[in-house]
Design a protein around this motif. Structure first.
Motif, PDB file in Angstrom:
ATOM      1  N   VAL A  36       0.842  -1.197   0.000  1.00  0.00           N
ATOM      2  CA  VAL A  36       0.000   0.000   0.000  1.00  0.00           C
ATOM      3  C   VAL A  36       0.876   1.246   0.000  1.00  0.00           C
ATOM      4  O   VAL A  36       0.671   2.161  -0.810  1.00  0.00           O
ATOM      5  CB  VAL A  36      -0.954  -0.008   1.225  1.00  0.00           C
ATOM      6  CG1 VAL A  36      -1.598   1.359   1.409  1.00  0.00           C
ATOM      7  CG2 VAL A  36      -2.028  -1.067   1.034  1.00  0.00           C
ATOM      8  N   LEU A  37       1.848   1.262   0.892  1.00  0.00           N
ATOM      9  CA  LEU A  37       2.712   2.441   0.969  1.00  0.00           C
ATOM     10  C   LEU A  37       3.547   2.611  -0.305  1.00  0.00           C
ATOM     11  O   LEU A  37       3.510   3.649  -0.954  1.00  0.00           O
ATOM     12  CB  LEU A  37       3.658   2.304   2.156  1.00  0.00           C
ATOM     13  CG  LEU A  37       3.317   3.111   3.410  1.00  0.00           C
ATOM     14  CD1 LEU A  37       4.317   2.819   4.502  1.00  0.00           C
ATOM     15  CD2 LEU A  37       3.296   4.602   3.077  1.00  0.00           C
ATOM     16  N   ASP A  38       4.259   1.547  -0.663  1.00  0.00           N
ATOM     17  CA  ASP A  38       5.220   1.648  -1.770  1.00  0.00           C
ATOM     18  C   ASP A  38       4.544   1.740  -3.133  1.00  0.00           C
ATOM     19  O   ASP A  38       4.941   2.529  -3.969  1.00  0.00           O
ATOM     20  CB  ASP A  38       6.191   0.459  -1.739  1.00  0.00           C
ATOM     21  CG  ASP A  38       7.126   0.543  -0.528  1.00  0.00           C
ATOM     22  OD1 ASP A  38       7.112   1.611   0.141  1.00  0.00           O
ATOM     23  OD2 ASP A  38       7.835  -0.440  -0.247  1.00  0.00           O
ATOM     24  N   PHE A 252      12.501   2.162  15.900  1.00  0.00           N
ATOM     25  CA  PHE A 252      12.580   3.517  15.352  1.00  0.00           C
ATOM     26  C   PHE A 252      14.025   3.954  15.127  1.00  0.00           C
ATOM     27  O   PHE A 252      14.373   4.498  14.083  1.00  0.00           O
ATOM     28  CB  PHE A 252      11.894   4.522  16.298  1.00  0.00           C
ATOM     29  CG  PHE A 252      10.436   4.673  15.971  1.00  0.00           C
ATOM     30  CD1 PHE A 252      10.034   5.236  14.754  1.00  0.00           C
ATOM     31  CD2 PHE A 252       9.465   4.257  16.870  1.00  0.00           C
ATOM     32  CE1 PHE A 252       8.687   5.376  14.454  1.00  0.00           C
ATOM     33  CE2 PHE A 252       8.127   4.399  16.570  1.00  0.00           C
ATOM     34  CZ  PHE A 252       7.735   4.946  15.366  1.00  0.00           C
ATOM     35  N   THR A 253      14.862   3.687  16.104  1.00  0.00           N
ATOM     36  CA  THR A 253      16.244   4.148  15.998  1.00  0.00           C
ATOM     37  C   THR A 253      16.977   3.476  14.833  1.00  0.00           C
ATOM     38  O   THR A 253      17.456   4.136  13.900  1.00  0.00           O
ATOM     39  CB  THR A 253      17.009   3.826  17.304  1.00  0.00           C
ATOM     40  OG1 THR A 253      16.144   4.124  18.391  1.00  0.00           O
ATOM     41  CG2 THR A 253      18.282   4.643  17.419  1.00  0.00           C
ATOM     42  N   TYR A 254      17.004   2.165  14.884  1.00  0.00           N
ATOM     43  CA  TYR A 254      17.757   1.436  13.858  1.00  0.00           C
ATOM     44  C   TYR A 254      17.065   1.542  12.502  1.00  0.00           C
ATOM     45  O   TYR A 254      17.709   1.804  11.474  1.00  0.00           O
ATOM     46  CB  TYR A 254      17.926  -0.023  14.286  1.00  0.00           C
ATOM     47  CG  TYR A 254      18.752  -0.832  13.318  1.00  0.00           C
ATOM     48  CD1 TYR A 254      20.043  -0.425  12.973  1.00  0.00           C
ATOM     49  CD2 TYR A 254      18.252  -2.011  12.752  1.00  0.00           C
ATOM     50  CE1 TYR A 254      20.805  -1.158  12.095  1.00  0.00           C
ATOM     51  CE2 TYR A 254      19.010  -2.750  11.867  1.00  0.00           C
ATOM     52  CZ  TYR A 254      20.297  -2.323  11.541  1.00  0.00           C
ATOM     53  OH  TYR A 254      21.038  -3.049  10.665  1.00  0.00           O
ATOM     54  N   GLY A 255      15.710   1.373  12.504  1.00  0.00           N
ATOM     55  CA  GLY A 255      14.943   1.424  11.249  1.00  0.00           C
ATOM     56  C   GLY A 255      15.058   2.798  10.610  1.00  0.00           C
ATOM     57  O   GLY A 255      15.275   2.929   9.404  1.00  0.00           O
ATOM     58  N   GLY A 256      14.912   3.853  11.421  1.00  0.00           N
ATOM     59  CA  GLY A 256      15.017   5.214  10.895  1.00  0.00           C
ATOM     60  C   GLY A 256      16.370   5.400  10.214  1.00  0.00           C
ATOM     61  O   GLY A 256      16.457   5.956   9.112  1.00  0.00           O
ATOM     62  N   TYR A 257      17.417   4.913  10.847  1.00  0.00           N
ATOM     63  CA  TYR A 257      18.776   4.994  10.293  1.00  0.00           C
ATOM     64  C   TYR A 257      18.830   4.313   8.918  1.00  0.00           C
ATOM     65  O   TYR A 257      19.332   4.868   7.948  1.00  0.00           O
ATOM     66  CB  TYR A 257      19.743   4.318  11.275  1.00  0.00           C
ATOM     67  CG  TYR A 257      21.139   4.156  10.759  1.00  0.00           C
ATOM     68  CD1 TYR A 257      22.063   5.200  10.842  1.00  0.00           C
ATOM     69  CD2 TYR A 257      21.531   2.936  10.196  1.00  0.00           C
ATOM     70  CE1 TYR A 257      23.344   5.036  10.370  1.00  0.00           C
ATOM     71  CE2 TYR A 257      22.822   2.771   9.715  1.00  0.00           C
ATOM     72  CZ  TYR A 257      23.730   3.818   9.802  1.00  0.00           C
ATOM     73  OH  TYR A 257      25.004   3.637   9.326  1.00  0.00           O
ATOM     74  N   LEU A 258      18.253   3.112   8.838  1.00  0.00           N
ATOM     75  CA  LEU A 258      18.271   2.363   7.574  1.00  0.00           C
ATOM     76  C   LEU A 258      17.511   3.095   6.474  1.00  0.00           C
ATOM     77  O   LEU A 258      17.948   3.150   5.325  1.00  0.00           O
ATOM     78  CB  LEU A 258      17.662   0.961   7.776  1.00  0.00           C
ATOM     79  CG  LEU A 258      18.489  -0.033   8.594  1.00  0.00           C
ATOM     80  CD1 LEU A 258      17.708  -1.333   8.777  1.00  0.00           C
ATOM     81  CD2 LEU A 258      19.829  -0.323   7.911  1.00  0.00           C
ATOM     82  N   THR A 265      13.115   0.529   2.233  1.00  0.00           N
ATOM     83  CA  THR A 265      12.040   1.428   1.806  1.00  0.00           C
ATOM     84  C   THR A 265      11.188   1.759   3.029  1.00  0.00           C
ATOM     85  O   THR A 265      11.123   0.971   3.982  1.00  0.00           O
ATOM     86  CB  THR A 265      11.130   0.752   0.761  1.00  0.00           C
ATOM     87  OG1 THR A 265      10.414  -0.295   1.411  1.00  0.00           O
ATOM     88  CG2 THR A 265      11.917   0.200  -0.407  1.00  0.00           C
ATOM     89  N   PRO A 266      10.530   2.952   2.972  1.00  0.00           N
ATOM     90  CA  PRO A 266       9.614   3.282   4.081  1.00  0.00           C
ATOM     91  C   PRO A 266       8.546   2.206   4.242  1.00  0.00           C
ATOM     92  O   PRO A 266       8.129   1.902   5.360  1.00  0.00           O
ATOM     93  CB  PRO A 266       8.986   4.599   3.640  1.00  0.00           C
ATOM     94  CG  PRO A 266       9.923   5.173   2.648  1.00  0.00           C
ATOM     95  CD  PRO A 266      10.611   4.011   1.973  1.00  0.00           C
ATOM     96  N   PHE A 270       7.665   0.471   7.809  1.00  0.00           N
ATOM     97  CA  PHE A 270       6.380   0.516   8.489  1.00  0.00           C
ATOM     98  C   PHE A 270       5.750  -0.875   8.626  1.00  0.00           C
ATOM     99  O   PHE A 270       5.020  -1.147   9.566  1.00  0.00           O
ATOM    100  CB  PHE A 270       5.432   1.499   7.788  1.00  0.00           C
ATOM    101  CG  PHE A 270       5.690   2.911   8.227  1.00  0.00           C
ATOM    102  CD1 PHE A 270       5.331   3.310   9.513  1.00  0.00           C
ATOM    103  CD2 PHE A 270       6.331   3.815   7.393  1.00  0.00           C
ATOM    104  CE1 PHE A 270       5.599   4.602   9.937  1.00  0.00           C
ATOM    105  CE2 PHE A 270       6.603   5.104   7.816  1.00  0.00           C
ATOM    106  CZ  PHE A 270       6.232   5.504   9.093  1.00  0.00           C
ATOM    107  N   SER A 271       6.054  -1.713   7.658  1.00  0.00           N
ATOM    108  CA  SER A 271       5.548  -3.082   7.734  1.00  0.00           C
ATOM    109  C   SER A 271       6.110  -3.778   8.975  1.00  0.00           C
ATOM    110  O   SER A 271       5.380  -4.407   9.747  1.00  0.00           O
ATOM    111  CB  SER A 271       5.931  -3.851   6.470  1.00  0.00           C
ATOM    112  OG  SER A 271       5.185  -5.028   6.364  1.00  0.00           O
TER     113      SER A 271
END
Ligand SMILES: Nc1ncnc2c1ncn2[C@@H]1O[C@H](COP(=O)(O)OP(=O)(O)OP(=O)(O)O)[C@@H](O)[C@H]1O
Ligand SMILES: [Mg+2]
Length: 567
Positions: A36-38, A252-258, A265-266, A270-271
């Motif tokens: 949905v997002l991508d 959030f920390t690690y994912g945001g960095y990636l 991909t976002p 989020f998934s």
């Protein structure tokens, strides 16, 4: 529990299949976040955007309905299972020997059938449900998170073992407290039953305060223990909450960095985030179910304890009506520590009437209670035509015996049913005939609904003498080869007693009979009089001879004659 659950496997299987479906749908929500997002949002794809609401509604409907039926079926299985358990428990209780059901254990046993099984009820249903449904949901979500981004998901999942260990520790404590609470509830149940049974004594001796104080103490202790249960249970919930925060922070920390570095991909981010966040609420429910499981196992333990109690055990021989005699050989007996019967040697010839007399507490009722094997001799043996009573099947031995006991019990049933107790399937005529012989017919006719009047706890009350006549009718209807009459006419006035006595004498003729009476006039014609004192037989013979030989008998007889003359 597993053996009880056997008949419900198909139900449980169906419910499990449904929970699988429900978890798949839960999983698909987290799964859909990425496309949905991508592919829709970021690619600005209007065609798919239009069908998106339908897909969402469809998924939620299917998830909802499968969860609904799953819950219903699980609950059905759990409730049936608990009812089966209650039935078995009650069946077991009816088979317990009398020693196990003394006054003090009654409350405990009642509490086990009512409270403990009820404690199993919700826990069992929810536990099955939660462990199945939520367990599968968690697995699916974990799978999706790992598939989307392996290292990120793994990082978030590091908090899981902490949750598991914490829940286990807290669960064990909750269980201990739960057990104590159940114990308190058993005491409470016992006290309420007891004070209702003795309500007259409570009132006239004005003991309300005493009982209330004791009751309050028990209730407070119950409350304290239950609060402790809540503390541990909510504590494990708190633990999950705190760790959810921690897991979220890690993602959030690690994912945001990636994402910022373009390594993910976002949509993937989020998934994973959705999956992780969605994991925690079923996980919390699982940890609650886990403590609930401890609760249930405490209750189950108490129930199982009852199943481990010794049962009454008979032999394999079929008992036949006495031909020669019923013989007590060196019988001694004690309920707990003091001897109540000591070295009793007594032969009751078949077809004869033997009367037991003696002061209160001499052991007369105890002696006769050994015949239907309510209790077994501690030492010595009782022989029916030379065969130890233990050799006979209990049911066949008891079918030979008619008993009018000192404290008569009428059941919450009609007069007719209460008499027909003596002979299941007796016709109305037979019941009326027996009632007539016991001089009960007259007063029964005058009851509000005659033979259909409901008696007992929740029904009509009878006087002591009326009860006795019903009990005698019961015994007459049974027409047993061995008859035991323990103070069977003690509550009757002189006139009714004479009438009932005549009927009883007709009944006793040619029947092996043991009568116990304080009013000696009713037993002087017995074939054999046995004088008991403090658990021993002190004299034995016929009336005239005993008057000469036994000072105790003479004293009992004279006191009685004096009292009769005075009244
Ligand atoms: N279920 C029981 N558990 C423990 N002790 C008991 C029990 N029933 C009776 N006893 C004790 O056994 C003794 C004999 O009691 P039992 O009822 O046999 O006397 P009894 O001769 O029938 O007296 P009564 O003439 O008053 O009916 C008493 O001391 C009593 O305290
Ligand atoms: Mg007695």
């Amino acid at each position: 529990m597993l053996s009880l659950a056997r008949p419900y496997w198909p139900l449980l299987f169906l419910a499990t299949a449904l929970s699988f479906v429900a978890s798949l749908f839960s999983g698909s929500i987290a799964w859909l976040v990425k496309p949905v997002l991508d592919h829709i949002f970021l690619a600005k794809n209007y065609k798919y955007l239009n069908i998106l609401p339908l897909v969402v509604i469809g998924i939620f409907c299917l998830r909802g309905f499968s969860a609904f039926f799953q819950a219903y079926l699980m609950r059905l299985a759990a409730l049936r299972l608990v009812n089966d358990l209650r039935y078995r428990l009650y069946e077991k209780i009816l088979r317990l020997p009398l020693e196990e059901v003394s006054a003090e254990t009654t409350g405990k046993l009642v509490s086990r059938v009512i409270n403990d099984t009820t404690a199993l009820e919700p826990v069992l249903g929810d536990m099955f449900r939660t462990l199945m449904l939520e367990g599968l949901t968690v697995l699916t979500l974990v799978g999706i998170a790992l598939y989307r981004r392996f290292d990120l998901a793994l990082l978030a999942l590091t908090v899981f073992p902490v949750v598991a260990i914490g829940a286990r520790k807290l669960g064990a404590r909750a269980r201990k407290a739960r057990k104590l609470a159940q114990q308190d509830m058993a005491d409470v149940t016992h006290q309420v039953t007891e004070s209702l049974q003795g309500l007259k004594e409570v009132k006239v001796y004005r003991q309300q305060r005493f009982f209330l104080v004791r009751f309050e103490k028990r209730l407070n202790s119950y409350l304290r223990h239950l609060l402790r249960v809540t503390k541990y249970r909510e504590g494990s919930r708190l633990l999950v909450d705190l760790l959810t925060g921690l897991g979220g922070a890690l993602v959030f920390t690690y994912g945001g960095y990636l994402v910022i570095h373009g390594e993910m991909t976002p949509g993937d981010f989020f998934s994973v985030l959705t999956a992780i966040l969605m994991i925690f609420s079923p996980l919390r429910r699982i940890s609650r179910a886990y403590t609930g499981l401890y609760d249930a196992s405490a209750a189950l333990e108490r129930v199982e304890e009852v199943f481990s109690y010794r049962e009454e055990k008979g032999g394999s021989l079929k008992a036949l009506p006495p031909q020669k005699s019923l013989c007590f050989k060196d019988v001694s007996f004690r309920y707990d520590k003091d001897w109540v019967l000591k070295e009793i040697n007594l032969e009751i010839p078949a077809g004869k009437v033997v009367a037991l007399v003696g002061p209160s507490g001499a052991g007369k009722s105890t002696l006769v209670s050994l015949i239907p094997r309510f209790y077994d001799p501690t030492e010595g043996e009782i022989l029916l035509d030379g065969i130890n009573l233990r050799e006979f099947e209990l049911a066949s031995l008891r079918s030979l015996i008619g008993l009018v006991s000192q404290d008569i019990f009428l059941f919450n049933a009609t007069v007719y049913e209460n008499i027909a107790f003596g002979k299941p399937g007796a016709s109305r005529e037979e019941v009326i005939q027996a009632a007539k012989m016991a001089y009960a017919h007259e007063f029964i006719e005058k009851l509000p609904r005659g033979y259909d009047t409901v008696l007992g706890e929740k029904g009509f009350s009878l006087s002591g003498g009326q009860k006795q006549r019903l009990a005698i009718a019961r015994a007459i209807l049974k027409n047993p080869p061995i008859l035991i009459l323990d103070e069977a006419t003690s509550h009757l006035d002189a006139v009714s007693e004479q009438k009932v006595q005549q009927a009883l004498e007709k009944l006793m003729k040619g029947r092996t009979t043991i009568v116990i009476a304080h009013r000696l006039s009713t037993v002087t014609r017995a074939d054999l009089l046995v004088v008991m004192d403090r658990g021993r037989i002190v004299a034995l013979g016929q009336h005239e001879i005993l008057l000469q030989t036994s000072p105790l008998y003479r004293r009992l007889y004279e006191t009685f004659a004096l009292a009769a003359a005075n009244s």
